[in-house]
Motif scaffolding. Structure first.
Motif, PDB file in Angstrom:
ATOM      1  N   UNK A   1      16.156  -0.304  24.229  1.00  0.00           N
ATOM      2  CA  UNK A   1      17.213   0.607  24.609  1.00  0.00           C
ATOM      3  C   UNK A   1      16.624   2.009  24.764  1.00  0.00           C
ATOM      4  N   UNK A   2      16.884   2.655  25.880  1.00  0.00           N
ATOM      5  CA  UNK A   2      16.401   4.009  26.129  1.00  0.00           C
ATOM      6  C   UNK A   2      17.395   5.018  25.561  1.00  0.00           C
ATOM      7  N   UNK A   3      16.882   6.162  25.141  1.00  0.00           N
ATOM      8  CA  UNK A   3      17.767   7.188  24.601  1.00  0.00           C
ATOM      9  C   UNK A   3      17.523   8.524  25.286  1.00  0.00           C
ATOM     10  N   UNK A   4      18.554   9.327  25.301  1.00  0.00           N
ATOM     11  CA  UNK A   4      18.512  10.683  25.834  1.00  0.00           C
ATOM     12  C   UNK A   4      18.879  11.614  24.698  1.00  0.00           C
ATOM     13  N   UNK A   5      18.144  12.705  24.564  1.00  0.00           N
ATOM     14  CA  UNK A   5      18.406  13.704  23.530  1.00  0.00           C
ATOM     15  C   UNK A   5      18.102  15.070  24.131  1.00  0.00           C
ATOM     16  N   UNK A   6      19.159  15.837  24.427  1.00  0.00           N
ATOM     17  CA  UNK A   6      19.013  17.128  25.092  1.00  0.00           C
ATOM     18  C   UNK A   6      19.726  18.190  24.261  1.00  0.00           C
ATOM     19  N   UNK A   7      19.033  19.289  23.998  1.00  0.00           N
ATOM     20  CA  UNK A   7      19.653  20.454  23.383  1.00  0.00           C
ATOM     21  C   UNK A   7      19.663  21.554  24.431  1.00  0.00           C
ATOM     22  N   UNK A   8      20.846  22.120  24.668  1.00  0.00           N
ATOM     23  CA  UNK A   8      21.007  23.093  25.741  1.00  0.00           C
ATOM     24  C   UNK A   8      21.727  24.331  25.198  1.00  0.00           C
ATOM     25  N   UNK A   9      21.106  25.508  25.313  1.00  0.00           N
ATOM     26  CA  UNK A   9      21.759  26.723  24.817  1.00  0.00           C
ATOM     27  C   UNK A   9      22.913  27.143  25.732  1.00  0.00           C
ATOM     28  N   UNK A  10      23.879  27.853  25.158  1.00  0.00           N
ATOM     29  CA  UNK A  10      24.962  28.441  25.949  1.00  0.00           C
ATOM     30  C   UNK A  10      25.439  29.719  25.273  1.00  0.00           C
ATOM     31  N   UNK A  11      26.110  30.555  26.038  1.00  0.00           N
ATOM     32  CA  UNK A  11      26.625  31.822  25.517  1.00  0.00           C
ATOM     33  C   UNK A  11      28.138  31.924  25.685  1.00  0.00           C
ATOM     34  N   UNK A  12      28.791  30.815  25.953  1.00  0.00           N
ATOM     35  CA  UNK A  12      30.231  30.825  26.157  1.00  0.00           C
ATOM     36  C   UNK A  12      30.982  30.921  24.829  1.00  0.00           C
ATOM     37  N   UNK A  13      32.150  31.583  24.842  1.00  0.00           N
ATOM     38  CA  UNK A  13      33.005  31.536  23.648  1.00  0.00           C
ATOM     39  C   UNK A  13      33.408  30.083  23.387  1.00  0.00           C
ATOM     40  N   UNK A  14      33.689  29.732  22.142  1.00  0.00           N
ATOM     41  CA  UNK A  14      33.987  28.336  21.806  1.00  0.00           C
ATOM     42  C   UNK A  14      35.064  27.686  22.683  1.00  0.00           C
ATOM     43  N   UNK A  15      36.151  28.376  22.953  1.00  0.00           N
ATOM     44  CA  UNK A  15      37.227  27.779  23.755  1.00  0.00           C
ATOM     45  C   UNK A  15      36.765  27.493  25.180  1.00  0.00           C
ATOM     46  N   UNK A  16      35.978  28.392  25.765  1.00  0.00           N
ATOM     47  CA  UNK A  16      35.466  28.183  27.118  1.00  0.00           C
ATOM     48  C   UNK A  16      34.431  27.055  27.150  1.00  0.00           C
ATOM     49  N   UNK A  17      33.597  27.003  26.130  1.00  0.00           N
ATOM     50  CA  UNK A  17      32.593  25.942  26.060  1.00  0.00           C
ATOM     51  C   UNK A  17      33.280  24.583  25.929  1.00  0.00           C
ATOM     52  N   UNK A  18      34.320  24.518  25.105  1.00  0.00           N
ATOM     53  CA  UNK A  18      35.043  23.257  24.938  1.00  0.00           C
ATOM     54  C   UNK A  18      35.695  22.834  26.254  1.00  0.00           C
ATOM     55  N   UNK A  19      36.269  23.779  26.980  1.00  0.00           N
ATOM     56  CA  UNK A  19      36.896  23.452  28.256  1.00  0.00           C
ATOM     57  C   UNK A  19      35.853  22.978  29.267  1.00  0.00           C
ATOM     58  N   UNK A  20      34.676  23.604  29.266  1.00  0.00           N
ATOM     59  CA  UNK A  20      33.611  23.180  30.180  1.00  0.00           C
ATOM     60  C   UNK A  20      33.160  21.752  29.857  1.00  0.00           C
ATOM     61  N   UNK A  21      33.046  21.428  28.571  1.00  0.00           N
ATOM     62  CA  UNK A  21      32.684  20.064  28.175  1.00  0.00           C
ATOM     63  C   UNK A  21      33.786  19.097  28.600  1.00  0.00           C
ATOM     64  N   UNK A  22      35.044  19.502  28.440  1.00  0.00           N
ATOM     65  CA  UNK A  22      36.157  18.640  28.850  1.00  0.00           C
ATOM     66  C   UNK A  22      36.137  18.414  30.363  1.00  0.00           C
ATOM     67  N   UNK A  23      35.804  19.443  31.131  1.00  0.00           N
ATOM     68  CA  UNK A  23      35.690  19.292  32.590  1.00  0.00           C
ATOM     69  C   UNK A  23      34.621  18.252  32.944  1.00  0.00           C
ATOM     70  N   UNK A  24      33.489  18.306  32.249  1.00  0.00           N
ATOM     71  CA  UNK A  24      32.425  17.324  32.470  1.00  0.00           C
ATOM     72  C   UNK A  24      32.935  15.931  32.092  1.00  0.00           C
ATOM     73  N   UNK A  25      33.635  15.836  30.979  1.00  0.00           N
ATOM     74  CA  UNK A  25      34.174  14.538  30.534  1.00  0.00           C
ATOM     75  C   UNK A  25      35.151  13.976  31.567  1.00  0.00           C
ATOM     76  N   UNK A  26      35.991  14.838  32.129  1.00  0.00           N
ATOM     77  CA  UNK A  26      36.948  14.377  33.142  1.00  0.00           C
ATOM     78  C   UNK A  26      36.222  13.783  34.347  1.00  0.00           C
ATOM     79  N   UNK A  27      35.104  14.380  34.720  1.00  0.00           N
ATOM     80  CA  UNK A  27      34.324  13.843  35.841  1.00  0.00           C
ATOM     81  C   UNK A  27      33.672  12.513  35.463  1.00  0.00           C
ATOM     82  N   UNK A  28      33.219  12.390  34.216  1.00  0.00           N
ATOM     83  CA  UNK A  28      32.648  11.120  33.761  1.00  0.00           C
ATOM     84  C   UNK A  28      33.689  10.006  33.840  1.00  0.00           C
ATOM     85  N   UNK A  29      34.908  10.316  33.473  1.00  0.00           N
ATOM     86  CA  UNK A  29      35.986   9.332  33.530  1.00  0.00           C
ATOM     87  C   UNK A  29      36.253   8.942  34.979  1.00  0.00           C
ATOM     88  N   UNK A  30      36.388   9.943  35.845  1.00  0.00           N
ATOM     89  CA  UNK A  30      36.695   9.676  37.255  1.00  0.00           C
ATOM     90  C   UNK A  30      35.582   8.925  37.976  1.00  0.00           C
TER      91      UNK A  30
END
Length: 90
Positions: A1-30
């Motif tokens: 089994x292959x694995x991916x492990x990525x650490x990525x810095x960001x400077x967004x406020x927590x609420x904006x970062x959470x919304x950006x992650x949710x946007x990515x999740x919505x695309x994964x679902x679609x």
């Protein structure tokens, strides 16, 4: 089994970062039929052949995923696409 492990810095406020992650999740679902759910500040995502999470940390995202046999053969392109999206969104 292959694995991916990525650490990525960001400077967004927590609420904006959470919304950006949710946007990515919505695309994964679609696009890929992923199932996604929040568990605190961690977004778990899964579908046949993929099991992963995006941990929303102060100033950083931590993306981990286990790829099944078939997707494991495509680890390089999958990881490159994840990094591209992270660079674009964060």
């Amino acid at each position: 089994m292959a694995s991916i492990d990525i650490q990525h810095p960001h400077t967004l406020p927590p609420a904006h970062a959470r919304q950006a992650v949710q946007d990515v999740a919505d695309k994964l679902v679609d696009r890929f039929g992923m199932e996604c759910r929040w568990n605190g500040d961690i977004l778990d995502f899964t579908r046949t052949g993929v099991d992963g999470r995006i941990a929303l940390l102060p100033g950083q995202l931590h993306v981990t995923a286990q790829l099944g046999f078939l997707l494991g053969a495509m680890k390089g392109p999958i990881e490159a696409e994840i990094r591209r999206i992270l660079d674009e969104r964060f």
